[in-house]
Scaffold this motif. Structure first.
Motif, PDB file in Angstrom:
ATOM      1  N   SER A 162      26.487  55.404  45.421  1.00 28.38           N
ATOM      2  CA  SER A 162      26.839  54.978  46.777  1.00 28.38           C
ATOM      3  C   SER A 162      27.496  53.602  46.771  1.00 28.38           C
ATOM      4  CB  SER A 162      25.592  54.952  47.668  1.00 28.38           C
ATOM      5  OG  SER A 162      24.614  54.066  47.149  1.00 28.38           O
ATOM      6  N   VAL A 163      27.015  52.718  45.882  1.00 33.54           N
ATOM      7  CA  VAL A 163      27.610  51.383  45.776  1.00 33.54           C
ATOM      8  C   VAL A 163      29.026  51.483  45.220  1.00 33.54           C
ATOM      9  CG1 VAL A 163      27.421  49.119  44.672  1.00 33.54           C
ATOM     10  CG2 VAL A 163      25.362  50.294  45.478  1.00 33.54           C
ATOM     11  N   GLU A 164      29.185  52.270  44.181  1.00 29.91           N
ATOM     12  CA  GLU A 164      30.518  52.452  43.597  1.00 29.91           C
ATOM     13  C   GLU A 164      31.476  53.055  44.615  1.00 29.91           C
ATOM     14  OE1 GLU A 164      32.680  54.625  39.778  1.00 29.91           O
ATOM     15  OE2 GLU A 164      30.874  55.479  40.682  1.00 29.91           O
ATOM     16  N   GLN A 165      30.999  54.044  45.383  1.00 30.79           N
ATOM     17  CA  GLN A 165      31.845  54.680  46.395  1.00 30.79           C
ATOM     18  C   GLN A 165      32.284  53.678  47.444  1.00 30.79           C
ATOM     19  OE1 GLN A 165      33.134  57.553  46.368  1.00 30.79           O
ATOM     20  NE2 GLN A 165      33.559  58.246  48.456  1.00 30.79           N
ATOM     21  N   CYS A 166      31.366  52.803  47.844  1.00 30.79           N
ATOM     22  CA  CYS A 166      31.695  51.787  48.845  1.00 30.79           C
ATOM     23  C   CYS A 166      32.768  50.837  48.328  1.00 30.79           C
ATOM     24  CB  CYS A 166      30.431  51.020  49.222  1.00 30.79           C
ATOM     25  SG  CYS A 166      30.702  49.702  50.431  1.00 30.79           S
ATOM     26  N   PHE A 167      32.605  50.366  47.099  1.00 29.57           N
ATOM     27  CA  PHE A 167      33.594  49.466  46.521  1.00 29.57           C
ATOM     28  C   PHE A 167      34.935  50.167  46.315  1.00 29.57           C
ATOM     29  CE2 PHE A 167      30.081  46.606  45.432  1.00 29.57           C
ATOM     30  CZ  PHE A 167      30.666  45.379  45.668  1.00 29.57           C
ATOM     31  N   HIS A 168      34.888  51.448  45.979  1.00 26.96           N
ATOM     32  CA  HIS A 168      36.138  52.200  45.793  1.00 26.96           C
ATOM     33  C   HIS A 168      36.895  52.307  47.108  1.00 26.96           C
ATOM     34  CE1 HIS A 168      38.285  55.929  43.929  1.00 26.96           C
ATOM     35  NE2 HIS A 168      39.003  54.817  43.824  1.00 26.96           N
ATOM     36  N   MET A 169      36.179  52.570  48.195  1.00 28.33           N
ATOM     37  CA  MET A 169      36.819  52.625  49.508  1.00 28.33           C
ATOM     38  C   MET A 169      37.409  51.267  49.884  1.00 28.33           C
ATOM     39  SD  MET A 169      34.157  55.040  51.661  1.00 28.33           S
ATOM     40  CE  MET A 169      35.100  54.848  53.171  1.00 28.33           C
ATOM     41  N   CYS A 170      36.654  50.208  49.627  1.00 26.85           N
ATOM     42  CA  CYS A 170      37.171  48.868  49.931  1.00 26.85           C
ATOM     43  C   CYS A 170      38.411  48.559  49.102  1.00 26.85           C
ATOM     44  CB  CYS A 170      36.091  47.827  49.674  1.00 26.85           C
ATOM     45  SG  CYS A 170      34.708  47.882  50.825  1.00 26.85           S
ATOM     46  N   ASP A 171      38.410  49.009  47.847  1.00 30.01           N
ATOM     47  CA  ASP A 171      39.554  48.796  46.959  1.00 30.01           C
ATOM     48  C   ASP A 171      40.797  49.463  47.513  1.00 30.01           C
ATOM     49  OD1 ASP A 171      40.767  47.996  44.358  1.00 30.01           O
ATOM     50  OD2 ASP A 171      40.845  50.166  44.033  1.00 30.01           O
ATOM     51  N   ARG A 172      40.628  50.648  48.085  1.00 27.19           N
ATOM     52  CA  ARG A 172      41.764  51.359  48.662  1.00 27.19           C
ATOM     53  C   ARG A 172      42.182  50.759  50.002  1.00 27.19           C
ATOM     54  NH1 ARG A 172      42.365  52.662  44.198  1.00 27.19           N
ATOM     55  NH2 ARG A 172      42.288  54.753  43.288  1.00 27.19           N
ATOM     56  N   MET A 173      41.192  50.350  50.797  1.00 28.89           N
ATOM     57  CA  MET A 173      41.496  49.789  52.113  1.00 28.89           C
ATOM     58  C   MET A 173      42.252  48.472  52.013  1.00 28.89           C
ATOM     59  SD  MET A 173      37.955  50.441  54.207  1.00 28.89           S
ATOM     60  CE  MET A 173      37.437  52.082  54.744  1.00 28.89           C
ATOM     61  N   VAL A 174      41.867  47.630  51.049  1.00 30.87           N
ATOM     62  CA  VAL A 174      42.462  46.306  50.957  1.00 30.87           C
ATOM     63  C   VAL A 174      43.944  46.376  50.610  1.00 30.87           C
ATOM     64  CG1 VAL A 174      42.076  45.810  48.495  1.00 30.87           C
ATOM     65  CG2 VAL A 174      41.938  43.952  50.178  1.00 30.87           C
TER      66      VAL A 174
END
Length: 235
Positions: A87-99
């Motif tokens: 879940s933590v990795e998924q959150c960071f992955h989404m942030c990586d794409r959003m930024v």
């Protein structure tokens, strides 16, 4: 050379590629190296700012530039060392794409805020942020579901505002903008080459760094150190 040590097999389009330890390390290093330069470069633009819109533009651009490298480094570090925390990795992955959407909009902000573009083009000053908002919303709801669509969205947002920039009466900096854009476009080849080219994602990171460096140089030279008659600081 035995490439097995440096690259895993390619995966189907609906699955995520799993980098080797070597690739994980390269993915982290190729963006971590640019965190401090991006922070220093952002501070320099603030120091050079003379008016309200120069300061606002410097803040927006600096935040987008620094966030891109910081969040990318955090995501790749978590993906490498804490991959069991899904879940933590998924959150960071989404942030990586959003930024990425935020970074694209922030990269255009100095040009759209500080250059005279004409009455019809002024709408692009806020339209890029609307596009970034739609992009981040799309990632939130459809993250990794339609990978080709994500790539198309990034490309459209990167190219569409450039049509306004190309119409600038003042053309200084246009060459650097095109060169930086070419770096991003060439890098996209490697963005989709995991499992085909060893260290493909790290190579993509290097192209991003080159494109960002060229664009930063253009912003610094033509918008913050150019003669006053070349910069439009009021809206």
């Amino acid at each position: 050379m035995n490439l097995v040590r440096f690259m895993n097999n390619r995966v189907p389009p609906h699955k995520r590629y799993q980098p080797t330890d070597y690739e994980h390390a390269a993915n982290c290093a190729t963006h971590a190296l640019w965190i401090i330069p991006s922070l220093l470069g952002s501070s320099l633009l603030h120091f050079l700012s003379e008016g309200q819109w120069e300061r606002v533009s410097a803040w927006l651009y600096g935040a987008g530039l620094s966030s891109l490298f910081i969040i990318s480094t955090l995501f790749h570090t978590v993906s490498w060392k804490k991959s069991h925390l899904r879940s933590v990795e998924q959150c960071f992955h989404m942030c990586d794409r959003m930024v990425i959407y935020f970074f694209i909009a922030a990269s255009y902000a100095p040009w759209l805020n500080l250059r005279e573009l004409g009455p019809w083009a002024c709408h692009m000053r806020w339209l890029v942020w609307v596009m970034a908002s739609f992009g981040t919303t799309y990632v939130f709801f459809f993250h990794e579901r339609y990978k080709l669509m994500e790539l198309i969205c990034y490309t459209v947002m990167g190219v569409f505002p450039a049509l306004v920039i190309l119409s600038m009466p003042e053309q200084s900096g246009l060459y650097e903008l095109l060169v930086g854009g070419a770096c991003y476009c060439l890098g996209m080849v490697f963005f989709k080459s995991d499992g085909i080219v060893p260290f493909a994602h790290a190579i993509w990171h290097l192209f991003v760094a080159m494109g960002a460096a060229v664009h930063y140089y253009a912003i610094w030279k033509y918008l913050y150190t150019a003669p006053a008659n070349q910069v439009q600081t009021s809206r």
